[in-house]
Design a protein around this motif. Structure first.
Motif, PDB file in Angstrom:
ATOM      1  N   CYS A  20       5.218   3.103  -8.480  1.00  0.00           N
ATOM      2  CA  CYS A  20       5.116   1.700  -8.071  1.00  0.00           C
ATOM      3  C   CYS A  20       6.371   0.960  -8.504  1.00  0.00           C
ATOM      4  O   CYS A  20       6.986   1.307  -9.507  1.00  0.00           O
ATOM      5  CB  CYS A  20       3.915   1.029  -8.733  1.00  0.00           C
ATOM      6  N   ARG A  21       6.713  -0.075  -7.784  1.00  0.00           N
ATOM      7  CA  ARG A  21       7.914  -0.816  -8.155  1.00  0.00           C
ATOM      8  C   ARG A  21       7.697  -1.630  -9.435  1.00  0.00           C
ATOM      9  O   ARG A  21       8.617  -1.828 -10.216  1.00  0.00           O
ATOM     10  CB  ARG A  21       8.368  -1.722  -7.012  1.00  0.00           C
ATOM     11  N   ASP A  22       6.469  -2.103  -9.668  1.00  0.00           N
ATOM     12  CA  ASP A  22       6.244  -2.921 -10.861  1.00  0.00           C
ATOM     13  C   ASP A  22       4.799  -2.808 -11.353  1.00  0.00           C
ATOM     14  O   ASP A  22       3.942  -2.237 -10.685  1.00  0.00           O
ATOM     15  CB  ASP A  22       6.629  -4.388 -10.614  1.00  0.00           C
ATOM     16  N   ASP A  41       2.538  -5.096 -11.740  1.00  0.00           N
ATOM     17  CA  ASP A  41       1.574  -5.838 -10.930  1.00  0.00           C
ATOM     18  C   ASP A  41       1.018  -4.936  -9.825  1.00  0.00           C
ATOM     19  O   ASP A  41      -0.196  -4.816  -9.645  1.00  0.00           O
ATOM     20  CB  ASP A  41       2.245  -7.079 -10.350  1.00  0.00           C
ATOM     21  N   SER A  42       1.914  -4.255  -9.104  1.00  0.00           N
ATOM     22  CA  SER A  42       1.471  -3.340  -8.036  1.00  0.00           C
ATOM     23  C   SER A  42       0.624  -2.212  -8.605  1.00  0.00           C
ATOM     24  O   SER A  42      -0.364  -1.793  -8.004  1.00  0.00           O
ATOM     25  CB  SER A  42       2.666  -2.707  -7.321  1.00  0.00           C
ATOM     26  N   GLN A  63      -2.841  -3.488  -9.558  1.00  0.00           N
ATOM     27  CA  GLN A  63      -3.595  -3.841  -8.340  1.00  0.00           C
ATOM     28  C   GLN A  63      -4.129  -2.604  -7.627  1.00  0.00           C
ATOM     29  O   GLN A  63      -5.137  -2.676  -6.929  1.00  0.00           O
ATOM     30  CB  GLN A  63      -2.708  -4.644  -7.375  1.00  0.00           C
ATOM     31  N   LEU A  64      -3.454  -1.449  -7.800  1.00  0.00           N
ATOM     32  CA  LEU A  64      -3.967  -0.206  -7.201  1.00  0.00           C
ATOM     33  C   LEU A  64      -5.359   0.115  -7.734  1.00  0.00           C
ATOM     34  O   LEU A  64      -6.197   0.666  -7.028  1.00  0.00           O
ATOM     35  CB  LEU A  64      -3.051   0.984  -7.523  1.00  0.00           C
ATOM     36  N   ARG A 114      -6.150   0.804  -1.653  1.00  0.00           N
ATOM     37  CA  ARG A 114      -4.691   0.999  -1.594  1.00  0.00           C
ATOM     38  C   ARG A 114      -4.327   2.385  -2.111  1.00  0.00           C
ATOM     39  O   ARG A 114      -3.456   3.061  -1.563  1.00  0.00           O
ATOM     40  CB  ARG A 114      -3.969  -0.048  -2.449  1.00  0.00           C
ATOM     41  N   THR A 158      -2.649   5.821  -0.254  1.00  0.00           N
ATOM     42  CA  THR A 158      -1.439   6.492  -0.739  1.00  0.00           C
ATOM     43  C   THR A 158      -1.659   7.978  -1.006  1.00  0.00           C
ATOM     44  O   THR A 158      -0.785   8.800  -0.738  1.00  0.00           O
ATOM     45  CB  THR A 158      -0.956   5.816  -2.044  1.00  0.00           C
TER      46      THR A 158
END
Ligand SMILES: [Mg+2]
Length: 157
Positions: A135-137, A139-140, A143-144, A150, A154
């Motif tokens: 993940c880029r950050d 937060d992402s 949230q997964l 989400r 993936t």
């Protein structure tokens, strides 16, 4: 517990523990990132949150104050091994972890769900193939788990 169905892998993830690295993952320069505490509070309603860190910046206790979590401060050598053993002792089959550094590699590999985050510090290249998701950050990444569809999208084959 958070249950996540992964079509094609013919299995349902049943995650009871979330183990997080601190510096570079939850925090930048020793300060916890905005919004992270709120997301961890939401997740703590569904699973046990653990923060494992060497405490490089010495501010961990203050920064995580009020977050419902188990704080594990590491000391001594082989922090890669210490983090991996911590995940194994909790039960790797029911554990997700999030990290960014080279010493997170083995816990990312052992955990049922390993999430690598890049953020400001960057992610150590050996962690790339040990993780299940990048993940880029943070937060992402969090949230997964809060919105598991989400993650299904993936990881499905
Ligand atoms: Mg780190």
């Amino acid at each position: 517990m958070i249950k996540i169905n992964i079509p094609g892998k013919d299995e349902t993830l049943a995650i009871k523990h979330l183990v997080l690295d601190f510096n570079g993952t939850l925090a930048t320069d020793g300060r916890i990132k905005p919004g992270v505490a709120g997301l961890l509070e939401k997740l703590a309603a569904q699973l046990q949150v653990h923060i494992v860190t060497a405490g490089t910046f010495g501010s961990v206790d203050d920064e995580v104050h009020g977050i419902p979590c188990v704080l594990k401060i590491l000391s001594g050598a082989d922090q890669t091994g210490q983090k991996a053993r911590y995940v194994e002792e909790l039960g790797a089959e029911h554990t997700a972890c999030v990290g960014n550094g080279r010493n997170d590699r083995d816990m990312l590999e052992k955990a049922k769900l390993g999430i690598l985050v890049i953020q400001e510090e960057g992610a150590a290249a050996p962690c790339l193939l040990a993780a299940d998701v990048v993940c880029r950050d943070i937060d992402s990444a969090l949230q997964l788990l809060l919105q598991p569809l989400r993650l299904t999208a993936t990881l499905r084959t």
